[in-house]
Design an enzyme around this catalytic site. Structure first.
Site: not given
Length: 440
Positions: A93, A147, A170-171, A200, A262, A282
């Protein structure tokens, strides 16, 4: 009432403790006979697993629980699979975020080049997972959080077109609904949303209360006057507070609908690029924040032997949603959730094979999605450009096509320049040699 067997894939995730606590809260409405946590990273999962033993001993003693790295133990005779994988972990990531930033483009987990890299990694593992689940539990429902959900959903739909028990969710829409509830001082479970877009990448057109009143105009006015915060603002890192705050700007520029947060990366790519720190992204914030907090708290609980006074959960929405979705399916509740599904006319002027995100009722026979008719030119154009990027990304994976990958990144609104796209693609190929198919 029937008691269900479930497996949680990604047992070592920092989101797992919250999901486990959601299961304890719902044990009367969605009772379990057996719960297995599964992860390929045994060391990481063990920390969460030992916390889980204490949690269930105190709050769910009748539950048969274990954690494992064995596929057969995990997937045999299960009713539901909760999936939240992260292929490559936080190490990859961080590369997803920093490589694009080093080359003058947004570096973000699921958006732009970072989302492309993550999606290309996730496809392989998701397909392998579904094949393994179907080997041991042909009728299990697979509820997928993995994701970037848009790319994963597109790939899974192609690989398993006849499998009607895979649901991609997706939450973030639920986080937004809870945040609207905080803003209005109302129970978000009473809301009836109308929503369209891609994962998103979507908009609430209407949000009705139990009396049929549309709350969207009121929400817009409050955001204009007071700004916007997440429902759990006190527990969020600064980057998330900034993410919600920019909704005020989005509504000033595009006031038709309430945007998914997003969309900031696609509306304002140059502005967002200037705000991102190429040396501390992030990923670093999560590793130094939530990651440390969750694992330190789980270790503390394991040492103390009790969850009393625990502060391990930082986002109830993530865990609550997937459990409530399973409950709605198991008991044919037909409650409304926002899900990802093949379009087939739901957004009337967008192609049928798009994997769109819309509101749907969920029952024993799966989702019954709600159409929104035709959408305006601006929103159609935004959606179709993003959808083309997502489809080309999946083409690149299945075909091993460098050209399709370059086309995908060139189309993405966070990049748009083909020369920049080529530099980013070449750097990402080098970083992802262990995970991607060879692109020729």
């Amino acid at each position: 009432m029937k008691r269900y067997n479930i497996v949680l894939v990604g047992g070592g995730s920092t989101w797992t403790p919250g999901l486990l606590q959601s299961l304890t809260k719902k044990k009367e409405e969605f009772p379990l006979a057996r719960l297995v946590m599964y992860d390929i990273n045994a060391k990481r999962q063990e920390v969460i697993g030992e916390f889980a033993k204490i949690l269930f001993r105190e709050k769910y003693p009748e539950l048969d629980f274990e954690y494992t790295t064995d596929e057969e133990v995990a997937f045999k005779d299960v009713d539901f699979v909760f999936c939240q994988m992260r292929t490559g972990g936080y190490e990859m990531r961080e590369k997803d975020e920093k490589i694009p930033l080093s080359l003058g483009a947004i570096g973000q987990e699921t958006c732009g080049a970072g989302g492309f890299a993550y999606g290309m990694r996730s496809i392989r593992d998701m397909i392998e997972l579904i094949n393994n689940v179907r080997k041991y539990s042909p009728e299990a429902w697979i509820l997928n959080y993995t994701n970037p959900a848009a790319i994963v959903a597109e790939a899974v739909n192609r690989a398993f077109p006849e499998d009607k028990r895979i649901l991609n969710i997706c939450d973030q829409p639920v986080n937004l609904l809870r945040s609207y509830g905080r803003l209005l001082g109302m129970d978000p479970y009473e809301f009836e949303p109308i929503y369209f877009g891609l994962n998103h990448f979507g908009w609430f057109t209407h949000l009705y209360d139990k009396d049929g009143n549309d709350l969207v105009p009121k929400i817009k006015e409050i955001v204009k006057e007071r700004g916007f915060k997440p429902a759990d603002a006190e527990q969020r890192d600064q980057s998330w507070l900034d993410t919600y705050a920019i909704v005020e700007d989005m509504l000033k520029d595009f006031p038709d609908y309430l945007p998914n947060t997003y969309l900031q990366y696609y509306y304002y790519p140059e502005y967002k690029l200037k705000k991102l720190n190429p040396d501390y992204t992030r990923a670093n914030e999560v590793m130094n924040g939530r990651e440390k907090r969750v694992f330190e708290e789980c270790r503390r609980i394991a040492k103390m032997g009790t969850t009393e006074g625990s502060a391990v959960v930082h986002n109830d929405a993530h865990g609550d949603m997937i459990v409530e979705v399973a409950e709605s399916i198991a008991h044919n509740r037909n409650k409304i959730y926002i899900i990802i599904t093949e379009n087939n006319g739901l957004v009337a002027n967008v192609q049928d094979d798009a994997m769109v995100e819309v509101a749907a009722t969920l029952g024993a026979n799966g989702p019954r999605p709600m159409g929104v008719g035709k959408i305006g030119t601006f929103y159609k154009g935004m959606m179709e450009q993003q959808m083309a990027y997502e489809k080309l990304t999946v083409d690149a994976y299945f075909e091993g096509s460098y050209n399709k990958a370059l086309q995908a990144l060139t189309l993405n609104r966070t990049i748009v320049d083909a020369k920049k796209a080529r530099k980013i693609l070449d750097a990402l190929i080098e970083a992802n040699k262990e995970y991607w198919p060879e692109l020729k």
